[in-house]
Motif scaffolding. Structure first.
Motif, short mmCIF file in Angstrom:
data_model
loop_
_atom_site.label_atom_id
_atom_site.label_comp_id
_atom_site.label_asym_id
_atom_site.label_seq_id
_atom_site.Cartn_x
_atom_site.Cartn_y
_atom_site.Cartn_z
N PHE A 190 0.84 -1.21 0.00
CA PHE A 190 0.00 0.00 0.00
C PHE A 190 0.87 1.26 0.00
CE2 PHE A 190 -2.65 3.29 1.92
CZ PHE A 190 -3.85 3.14 1.22
N GLY A 207 2.55 1.85 -3.40
CA GLY A 207 1.57 2.39 -4.34
C GLY A 207 1.29 3.86 -4.08
N ALA A 208 1.20 4.24 -2.80
CA ALA A 208 0.94 5.64 -2.45
C ALA A 208 2.14 6.52 -2.80
CB ALA A 208 0.63 5.75 -0.96
N GLU A 254 -5.90 1.26 -6.98
CA GLU A 254 -4.70 0.51 -7.37
C GLU A 254 -3.82 0.23 -6.17
OE1 GLU A 254 -4.40 2.45 -11.88
OE2 GLU A 254 -3.29 3.34 -10.20
N GLN A 255 -3.72 1.20 -5.26
CA GLN A 255 -2.95 0.99 -4.03
C GLN A 255 -3.53 -0.17 -3.23
OE1 GLN A 255 -2.86 4.68 -1.79
NE2 GLN A 255 -2.50 5.89 -3.64
N LYS A 256 -4.85 -0.19 -3.11
CA LYS A 256 -5.51 -1.27 -2.37
C LYS A 256 -5.22 -2.62 -2.98
CE LYS A 256 -9.54 1.51 -0.90
NZ LYS A 256 -11.01 1.62 -1.00
N ARG A 263 -6.02 5.31 -5.62
CA ARG A 263 -6.32 4.64 -4.36
C ARG A 263 -6.76 3.20 -4.59
NH1 ARG A 263 -7.55 6.74 0.48
NH2 ARG A 263 -5.78 8.07 0.00
N SER A 281 -1.65 -3.81 -2.50
CA SER A 281 -1.51 -4.21 -1.11
C SER A 281 -2.04 -5.63 -0.89
CB SER A 281 -2.26 -3.23 -0.21
OG SER A 281 -2.30 -3.69 1.12
#
Length: 289
Positions: free
Chosen positions: A215, A218-219, A227-229, A225, A232
């Motif tokens: 996560f 990605g951030a 894509e970050q999830k 967001r 992760s």
């Protein structure tokens, strides 16, 4: 127990991969090219970040021998189909999740045998079992790549049938997975109890650090967001079923789950306990960006 580990478990994994293939379309692979940067971030995290974290966890907790090799085996395994479901629950990017699961699972046919060969020799030394890398690669092909290809064939030839059987296959594979994990732990109960005190915290740390790390990466790279999830979750949820299935092949065990497969079995239980609150937190994060 032998028939469960040597027959039912590989078939269960094949059903899981078949369910993945049934849900795949050419668009999923085109998406890899269209979203090359995002995919590259997710794939790199899966192939490199997880083993690096696993190695650090092994050193931190002072693990060695077959247990350490087993943690690396787990780390080299790709994310499971479960990650696609969890990505949906977390309001992640499901299309990205499916693409990552499919492509990295196919790549693992080459990466897992080579990396596991190194890990076994590195951590077990003179006690390292002798196994054929090519035989392990063939096993990977039969229980991962082939079922995916068959599933995609069904999707192409009979799309309506594929739509009907996909959810049923996923339910069936999930039920089989739970039964196998419980049977594996029950049959190795003494070994499970002896190692849980050290393995439990180590595997929980592995799961938490990889999820949070995916996560954070990605951030840091300014991905969306959703894509970050997804990254992760893909990084955090490993295919413990594959690790358990490959363990007897690596150790040359005739029956039961050898020590090298124990981390995968324990992780398959712990993963849901540690991931659940994190996924609930992800659901509260709005998909901005």
């Amino acid at each position: 127990m032998d028939i469960l580990v040597n027959v039912v478990l590989p078939l269960s994994l094949a059903v899981i991969m078949l369910s993945l293939g049934v849900g795949l379309t050419p668009a999923d692979f085109r998406r890899v090219a269209e979203r090359g940067w995002v995919f590259a971030v997710g794939a790199t995290c899966q192939i490199i970040l997880i083993p690096v974290v696993a190695y650090c966890v092994i050193i931190l907790f002072g693990l060695s021998g077959a247990i350490a090799a087993g943690i690396m085996l787990l780390a080299f395994c790709p994310g499971g189909v479960t990650s696609n479901v969890v990505s949906r629950l977390a309001n992640g990017d499901v299309a990205l999740s499916v693409s990552l699961t499919a492509v990295v699972s196919l790549l693992s046919m080459l990466t897992v045998p080579l990396f596991v060969g190194w890990a076994v020799v590195h951590f077990m030394g003179e006690d390292a079992p002798t196994f054929s890398v090519s035989s392990l690669a063939l096993a990977m092909f039969l229980i991962t790549a082939l079922p995916v290809a068959v599933g995609m064939g069904i999707r192409h030839i009979a799309p309506d049938l594929a739509e009907r059987i996909e959810p049923k296959l996923l339910i069936l594979s999930s039920v089989l997975f739970v039964i196998i994990i419980l049977a594996a732990i029950a049959s190795n109960w003494n070994l499970f109890v002896e190692n849980f005190k050290s393995l439990g915290p180590a595997l929980a740390v592995l799961n938490i650090v990889t999820m949070v790390g995916g996560f954070a990466i990605g951030a840091a790279l300014n991905l969306g967001r959703a894509e970050q999830k997804t990254i992760s979750i893909e990084v955090g949820l490993q295919n413990g079923t594959l690790g358990i299935t490959l363990a007897p092949i690596i150790a040359g065990a005739a029956g039961g789950i050898p020590t090298i497969g124990l981390p995968s079995a324990i992780y398959s239980v712990i993963m849901y306990l540690t991931a659940a609150p994190f996924v609930l937190w992800l659901r509260t994060r709005k998909n901005e960006g």
